[in-house]
Design a protein around this motif. Sequence first.
Motif, PDB file in Angstrom:
ATOM      1  N   CYS A 117       0.832  -1.212   0.000  1.00 48.37           N
ATOM      2  CA  CYS A 117       0.000   0.000   0.000  1.00 48.37           C
ATOM      3  C   CYS A 117       0.864   1.258   0.000  1.00 48.37           C
ATOM      4  CB  CYS A 117      -0.925   0.010   1.218  1.00 48.37           C
ATOM      5  SG  CYS A 117      -2.398  -1.021   1.029  1.00 48.37           S
ATOM      6  N   SER A 118       2.070   1.165   0.541  1.00 51.66           N
ATOM      7  CA  SER A 118       2.973   2.314   0.515  1.00 51.66           C
ATOM      8  C   SER A 118       3.346   2.652  -0.925  1.00 51.66           C
ATOM      9  CB  SER A 118       4.236   2.005   1.324  1.00 51.66           C
ATOM     10  OG  SER A 118       5.099   3.125   1.358  1.00 51.66           O
ATOM     11  N   GLY A 119       3.643   1.624  -1.723  1.00 51.14           N
ATOM     12  CA  GLY A 119       3.935   1.859  -3.132  1.00 51.14           C
ATOM     13  C   GLY A 119       2.730   2.370  -3.889  1.00 51.14           C
ATOM     14  N   VAL A 120       1.559   1.799  -3.588  1.00 53.95           N
ATOM     15  CA  VAL A 120       0.325   2.260  -4.234  1.00 53.95           C
ATOM     16  C   VAL A 120       0.074   3.727  -3.894  1.00 53.95           C
ATOM     17  CG1 VAL A 120      -2.181   1.980  -4.307  1.00 53.95           C
ATOM     18  CG2 VAL A 120      -0.702  -0.035  -4.304  1.00 53.95           C
ATOM     19  N   GLY A 121       0.305   4.082  -2.630  1.00 54.57           N
ATOM     20  CA  GLY A 121       0.103   5.466  -2.210  1.00 54.57           C
ATOM     21  C   GLY A 121       1.005   6.434  -2.952  1.00 54.57           C
ATOM     22  N   GLN A 122       2.246   6.016  -3.182  1.00 57.15           N
ATOM     23  CA  GLN A 122       3.156   6.888  -3.942  1.00 57.15           C
ATOM     24  C   GLN A 122       2.664   7.079  -5.363  1.00 57.15           C
ATOM     25  OE1 GLN A 122       7.534   5.971  -2.081  1.00 57.15           O
ATOM     26  NE2 GLN A 122       7.231   7.320  -3.788  1.00 57.15           N
ATOM     27  N   ALA A 123       2.205   6.001  -5.975  1.00 54.22           N
ATOM     28  CA  ALA A 123       1.686   6.105  -7.338  1.00 54.22           C
ATOM     29  C   ALA A 123       0.470   7.031  -7.387  1.00 54.22           C
ATOM     30  CB  ALA A 123       1.325   4.729  -7.874  1.00 54.22           C
ATOM     31  N   VAL A 124      -0.404   6.947  -6.382  1.00 57.20           N
ATOM     32  CA  VAL A 124      -1.585   7.807  -6.325  1.00 57.20           C
ATOM     33  C   VAL A 124      -1.167   9.277  -6.253  1.00 57.20           C
ATOM     34  CG1 VAL A 124      -3.553   8.487  -4.873  1.00 57.20           C
ATOM     35  CG2 VAL A 124      -3.109   6.066  -5.328  1.00 57.20           C
ATOM     36  N   CYS A 125      -0.117   9.563  -5.491  1.00 54.23           N
ATOM     37  CA  CYS A 125       0.361  10.944  -5.377  1.00 54.23           C
ATOM     38  C   CYS A 125       0.863  11.470  -6.719  1.00 54.23           C
ATOM     39  CB  CYS A 125       1.487  11.031  -4.343  1.00 54.23           C
ATOM     40  SG  CYS A 125       0.923  10.896  -2.633  1.00 54.23           S
ATOM     41  N   GLY A 126       1.330  10.571  -7.577  1.00 54.58           N
ATOM     42  CA  GLY A 126       1.782  10.993  -8.887  1.00 54.58           C
ATOM     43  C   GLY A 126       0.643  11.200  -9.864  1.00 54.58           C
ATOM     44  N   VAL A 127      -0.427  10.464  -9.676  1.00 47.74           N
ATOM     45  CA  VAL A 127      -1.590  10.591 -10.566  1.00 47.74           C
ATOM     46  C   VAL A 127      -2.420  11.817 -10.194  1.00 47.74           C
ATOM     47  CG1 VAL A 127      -3.741   9.493 -11.304  1.00 47.74           C
ATOM     48  CG2 VAL A 127      -1.670   8.110 -10.997  1.00 47.74           C
ATOM     49  N   PHE A 128      -2.551  12.076  -8.900  1.00 48.20           N
ATOM     50  CA  PHE A 128      -3.330  13.219  -8.413  1.00 48.20           C
ATOM     51  C   PHE A 128      -2.382  14.210  -7.739  1.00 48.20           C
ATOM     52  CE2 PHE A 128      -6.122   9.514  -8.299  1.00 48.20           C
ATOM     53  CZ  PHE A 128      -7.196   9.965  -9.052  1.00 48.20           C
ATOM     54  N   ASP A 129      -2.258  15.405  -8.281  1.00 48.72           N
ATOM     55  CA  ASP A 129      -1.333  16.382  -7.713  1.00 48.72           C
ATOM     56  C   ASP A 129      -1.963  17.102  -6.518  1.00 48.72           C
ATOM     57  OD1 ASP A 129      -3.032  18.368  -8.715  1.00 48.72           O
ATOM     58  OD2 ASP A 129      -1.856  18.637 -10.540  1.00 48.72           O
ATOM     59  N   LEU A 130      -1.274  18.127  -6.034  1.00 50.52           N
ATOM     60  CA  LEU A 130      -1.717  18.824  -4.823  1.00 50.52           C
ATOM     61  C   LEU A 130      -3.090  19.473  -4.950  1.00 50.52           C
ATOM     62  CD1 LEU A 130       1.529  20.584  -3.516  1.00 50.52           C
ATOM     63  CD2 LEU A 130       0.185  18.826  -2.345  1.00 50.52           C
ATOM     64  N   GLU A 131      -3.508  19.790  -6.171  1.00 53.20           N
ATOM     65  CA  GLU A 131      -4.812  20.436  -6.337  1.00 53.20           C
ATOM     66  C   GLU A 131      -5.953  19.432  -6.183  1.00 53.20           C
ATOM     67  OE1 GLU A 131      -4.277  24.476  -8.817  1.00 53.20           O
ATOM     68  OE2 GLU A 131      -4.528  22.664 -10.041  1.00 53.20           O
ATOM     69  N   ALA A 132      -5.659  18.147  -6.312  1.00 56.84           N
ATOM     70  CA  ALA A 132      -6.657  17.105  -6.027  1.00 56.84           C
ATOM     71  C   ALA A 132      -6.437  16.688  -4.572  1.00 56.84           C
ATOM     72  CB  ALA A 132      -6.491  15.923  -6.973  1.00 56.84           C
ATOM     73  N   VAL A 133      -6.918  17.515  -3.662  1.00 54.38           N
ATOM     74  CA  VAL A 133      -6.536  17.424  -2.256  1.00 54.38           C
ATOM     75  C   VAL A 133      -6.834  16.058  -1.635  1.00 54.38           C
ATOM     76  CG1 VAL A 133      -6.869  18.396   0.045  1.00 54.38           C
ATOM     77  CG2 VAL A 133      -6.846  19.899  -1.956  1.00 54.38           C
ATOM     78  N   MET A 134      -8.059  15.572  -1.780  1.00 56.53           N
ATOM     79  CA  MET A 134      -8.452  14.345  -1.084  1.00 56.53           C
ATOM     80  C   MET A 134      -7.678  13.115  -1.565  1.00 56.53           C
ATOM     81  SD  MET A 134     -10.391  15.186   1.319  1.00 56.53           S
ATOM     82  CE  MET A 134     -10.994  13.566   1.803  1.00 56.53           C
ATOM     83  N   PRO A 135      -7.666  12.810  -2.876  1.00 55.82           N
ATOM     84  CA  PRO A 135      -6.919  11.622  -3.296  1.00 55.82           C
ATOM     85  C   PRO A 135      -5.423  11.759  -3.066  1.00 55.82           C
ATOM     86  CG  PRO A 135      -7.731  12.829  -5.214  1.00 55.82           C
ATOM     87  CD  PRO A 135      -8.381  13.423  -4.009  1.00 55.82           C
ATOM     88  N   HIS A 136      -4.893  12.963  -3.183  1.00 54.53           N
ATOM     89  CA  HIS A 136      -3.455  13.143  -2.951  1.00 54.53           C
ATOM     90  C   HIS A 136      -3.113  12.901  -1.481  1.00 54.53           C
ATOM     91  CE1 HIS A 136       0.536  14.667  -4.093  1.00 54.53           C
ATOM     92  NE2 HIS A 136       0.573  15.128  -2.841  1.00 54.53           N
ATOM     93  N   THR A 137      -3.958  13.418  -0.590  1.00 53.79           N
ATOM     94  CA  THR A 137      -3.727  13.206   0.839  1.00 53.79           C
ATOM     95  C   THR A 137      -3.854  11.729   1.193  1.00 53.79           C
ATOM     96  OG1 THR A 137      -4.587  15.409   1.353  1.00 53.79           O
ATOM     97  CG2 THR A 137      -4.488  13.827   3.161  1.00 53.79           C
ATOM     98  N   LEU A 138      -4.830  11.059   0.599  1.00 54.96           N
ATOM     99  CA  LEU A 138      -4.982   9.621   0.827  1.00 54.96           C
ATOM    100  C   LEU A 138      -3.729   8.873   0.384  1.00 54.96           C
ATOM    101  CD1 LEU A 138      -6.608   7.080   1.520  1.00 54.96           C
ATOM    102  CD2 LEU A 138      -7.582   7.173  -0.780  1.00 54.96           C
ATOM    103  N   GLY A 139      -3.183   9.253  -0.770  1.00 49.94           N
ATOM    104  CA  GLY A 139      -1.969   8.620  -1.258  1.00 49.94           C
ATOM    105  C   GLY A 139      -0.814   8.820  -0.298  1.00 49.94           C
ATOM    106  N   PHE A 140      -0.686  10.031   0.229  1.00 48.68           N
ATOM    107  CA  PHE A 140       0.401  10.311   1.179  1.00 48.68           C
ATOM    108  C   PHE A 140       0.250   9.496   2.459  1.00 48.68           C
ATOM    109  CE2 PHE A 140       1.783  12.806   4.909  1.00 48.68           C
ATOM    110  CZ  PHE A 140       3.161  12.750   4.690  1.00 48.68           C
ATOM    111  N   VAL A 141      -0.978   9.430   2.968  1.00 44.51           N
ATOM    112  CA  VAL A 141      -1.209   8.666   4.201  1.00 44.51           C
ATOM    113  C   VAL A 141      -0.903   7.187   3.988  1.00 44.51           C
ATOM    114  CG1 VAL A 141      -2.971   7.927   5.852  1.00 44.51           C
ATOM    115  CG2 VAL A 141      -2.869  10.322   5.124  1.00 44.51           C
TER     116      VAL A 141
END
Length: 227
Positions: A117-141
């Motif tokens: 899930c850590s790797g998946v979260g990193q990938a999510v952060c790359g797909v959704f940038d800072l302006e997509a607040v909710m999915p980006h934050t989920l990826g970081f968590v």
Amino acid sequence: MTTTLSAPSTDTPRPADPTARRLALGAVLGPVLFTLSWLILGFVSTGYTLFDHRFTDYSPISQPISGLGMGATAPYMNTAFVVTGLMLVAGLVGVFRATTTAGRLAPHRAAFVLLACSGVGQAVCGVFDLEAVMPHTLGFVLALGAPIVGFLLAGLHLRRVPGWRRFGSRLLLGSPLTLVLLVGFFLVFQPTADGAEHGIAGLVQRAGILEVHAWFVAMGWLAYRRR
């Protein structure tokens, strides 16, 4: 005279799997790629615009790595996020295949899922940038939070694998350390334009990411060296 036959050990190492060893290198190369990406792009970034606020400069001390996923550096940093995430997942597949013993044909699935899930979260952060607040934050968590329990379970699993007991015991320390760094980040992080230009949130975040990635690199390298 009677002869007692002892049952075979359930911890007998399985023969090294060349494919698993090669896959495990993903857990090494992914974090190296990611670290080089934010180091280099941090020097060349000319700033970015976020929610109509213009950041004229980029500071690795106050601003998160995700800031490099905006502006001119966005294509490169976001690609690094996604590629690193995929490499981590592949690397973990190799690590857990390499550490499966003859008596335990299935690796500790919960540990693998949480760490993946850590790797998946990193990938999510790359797909959704800072302006997509909710999915980006989920990826970081996911990227920094899932290893808190994942390291604990993986450490308990590896302590039972021949040749991995010492590392498994050390990996248990990764759980509270990651928790401290994640909590520390949220304590100093201010989700405002002014907060992103001052403070040490970027520095604390980098410390957390480097700590998590260091454990992945160690796991990947040890699995690769296993014969």
